[in-house]
Design a protein around this motif. Structure first.
Motif, PDB file in Angstrom:
ATOM      1  N   ALA A 137      85.230  19.219 119.604  1.00 53.04           N
ATOM      2  CA  ALA A 137      84.464  19.244 119.551  1.00 53.04           C
ATOM      3  C   ALA A 137      84.077  19.272 118.356  1.00 53.04           C
ATOM      4  CB  ALA A 137      82.884  19.399 120.218  1.00 53.04           C
TER       5      ALA A 137
ATOM      6  N   ASP B 119      84.812  16.418 115.152  1.00 57.50           N
ATOM      7  CA  ASP B 119      84.007  15.916 114.991  1.00 57.50           C
ATOM      8  C   ASP B 119      83.569  16.134 113.342  1.00 57.50           C
ATOM      9  OD1 ASP B 119      83.510  14.696 117.038  1.00 57.50           O
ATOM     10  OD2 ASP B 119      81.799  15.899 117.922  1.00 57.50           O
TER      11      ASP B 119
ATOM     12  N   ASP C  15      89.976  14.714 125.928  1.00 55.53           N
ATOM     13  CA  ASP C  15      88.281  14.677 124.783  1.00 55.53           C
ATOM     14  C   ASP C  15      89.373  14.769 123.102  1.00 55.53           C
ATOM     15  OD1 ASP C  15      87.342  14.907 126.979  1.00 55.53           O
ATOM     16  OD2 ASP C  15      87.080  17.053 127.163  1.00 55.53           O
TER      17      ASP C  15
ATOM     18  N   ARG D 258      87.459  11.351 120.890  1.00 58.09           N
ATOM     19  CA  ARG D 258      86.892  11.682 119.985  1.00 58.09           C
ATOM     20  C   ARG D 258      87.505  10.647 118.937  1.00 58.09           C
ATOM     21  NH1 ARG D 258      82.974  15.772 120.472  1.00 58.09           N
ATOM     22  NH2 ARG D 258      82.369  16.390 121.594  1.00 58.09           N
TER      23      ARG D 258
ATOM     24  N   HIS E 181      85.326   7.826 126.079  1.00 57.57           N
ATOM     25  CA  HIS E 181      84.302   8.520 125.103  1.00 57.57           C
ATOM     26  C   HIS E 181      84.351   7.303 123.604  1.00 57.57           C
ATOM     27  CE1 HIS E 181      84.380  12.851 124.813  1.00 57.57           C
ATOM     28  NE2 HIS E 181      85.950  12.437 125.801  1.00 57.57           N
TER      29      HIS E 181
END
Length: 389
Positions: free
Chosen positions: A127, A130, A214, A218, A260
């Motif tokens: 994350a 981001d 992931d 993203r 995603h």
């Protein structure tokens, strides 16, 4: 999630483009065409711009990345731009020690081939990408703003007068390809370290694949939200796998990466059967090298279209992926250096075989070779548009 109204798909600027319609399984006035690695070393303007700038620095410079993405669209009048980036960019953004060495490829500061190293790597929260992806979002936004002024070309090379914009395709490396580089610490001919890890320590392998999934997901999502009208997951090395290993150890991670972007949709302006506003998902395409035996399984990870390399004819690929699946591909890049009559016959053969699918996006069966004459690529675009019309 419904895309914001200013997004090219939501605003209708790319919704009816040849590319997006083909990914939806529709035919338009002619077959759309773009090339993998169309932005790169085959163009003199690219080589001039890149003087003195390392690859990853170019990828993370929004103005330069946008300009490189736009160069082949202006020169060749292709039906889509493919975002200029590299599969290791998201790794670089979250702090992994990686550089691209000319003539060799991505080289890492260490290998991630055992449980301890993978635990250290996966402690980085995907994350975090981001907030660090602002250069990517800015580059995409710059590119889309310029593409809004570039209408698709007709067979004669003039704008088609539709008022539509040329769409941008977002791009990310698939989890297995990233994991293969990480396990080896760099390029490999057989990807033995990754294949060994998946069997020797399935738990560590799963952790690595979930993490790369992931991160890639993203990265794709950031590009789509910034304005890309389609997304491509690129699995360079999946062809090293058996079908069984792919289905068990790789496909779940590819599906996780694509999850995603699966929720990203745009309103069509129509109503569905219940009277609610109808929506369409952002189209997703999956391509792999040497994946002729995996095509059906690659479709199964949740994509709208499947890219096919040059080893499998498109009519055969259509049977392998199943009915109703649009295809992308698949001229052998070696033919770009063949005599003109040979190349022209091959282009027409690919187009003919592509009619076996409900939608077809003409492409190469892999990337543009660096030594390709740009005029040949322009001529291929013209041939596709003329023959497709």
């Amino acid at each position: 999630m419904i895309l914001p109204p200013q997004h090219p798909l939501a605003a209708g600027r790319t919704t009816e483009s040849r590319l997006v319609r083909a990914y939806r399984g529709e035919r338009s006035d002619t077959t759309p065409v773009w090339f993998m690695r169309q932005a790169g070393r085959s163009l003199p303007e690219y080589r001039e711009l890149r003087v003195g700038t390392r690859m990853l620095d170019a990828c993370l410079d929004p103005a330069m990345a946008a300009e490189i993405t736009l160069q082949p669209v202006r020169r060749h009048r292709v039906d889509a731009g493919i975002f200029f980036s590299d599969i290791v960019v998201p790794l670089k953004l979250v702090g992994v020690d990686v550089e691209i060495q000319p003539g060799r490829g991505p080289v890492f500061g260490r290998r991630y081939a055992d449980a301890a190293a993978i635990a250290e790597l996966t402690a980085i929260d995907p994350a975090s990408l981001d907030e660090r992806a602002e250069p990517i979002r800015e580059a995409v936004a710059r590119t889309v703003a310029e593409l809004d002024g570039i209408e698709p070309a007709t067979a004669s090379g003039a704008s088609d007068g539709s008022g539509g914009a040329t769409p941008l395709i977002g791009f990310a490396g698939a989890p297995f390809t990233l994991a293969a580089y990480l396990a080896e610490g760099g390029p490999s001919k057989d990807h033995l370290a990754a294949r060994t890890l998946m069997h020797a320590d399935p738990g560590a392998w799963r952790a690595l694949m979930d993490w790369t999934a992931d991160l890639s997901g993203r990265f794709l999502r950031a590009q789509v939200l910034a304005g890309a009208s389609a997304a491509q997951l690129f699995d360079s090395w999946a062809g090293a796998l058996s079908l069984g290993d792919y289905e068990r150890h790789v496909a779940p991670a590819s599906a996780r990466a694509l999850s995603h972007v699966h929720d990203l949709a745009y309103a069509t302006g129509d109503a569905d059967a219940s009277g609610e506003p109808a929506t369409l998902a952002v189209p997703v395409v999956h391509f792999g090298v040497g994946t002729g035996e995996l095509l059906g399984a690659m479709r199964g990870v949740g994509v709208d279209a499947v890219g096919v390399d040059y080893r499998v004819p498109l009519d055969v690929a259509a049977e392998r992926v199943g009915a109703g699946v649009p295809l992308q591909g698949n001229l052998d890049p070696a033919l770009l250096a063949a005599p003109a009559p040979v190349l022209e016959d091959a282009v027409r053969d690919v187009l003919r075989r592509g009619t076996a699918a409900p939608g077809h996006v003409f492409n190469l069966g892999h990337g543009v070779p660096p030594e390709t004459d740009p005029a040949v690529l322009t001529r291929v675009v013209e041939l596709v548009h003329e023959a497709g019309a």
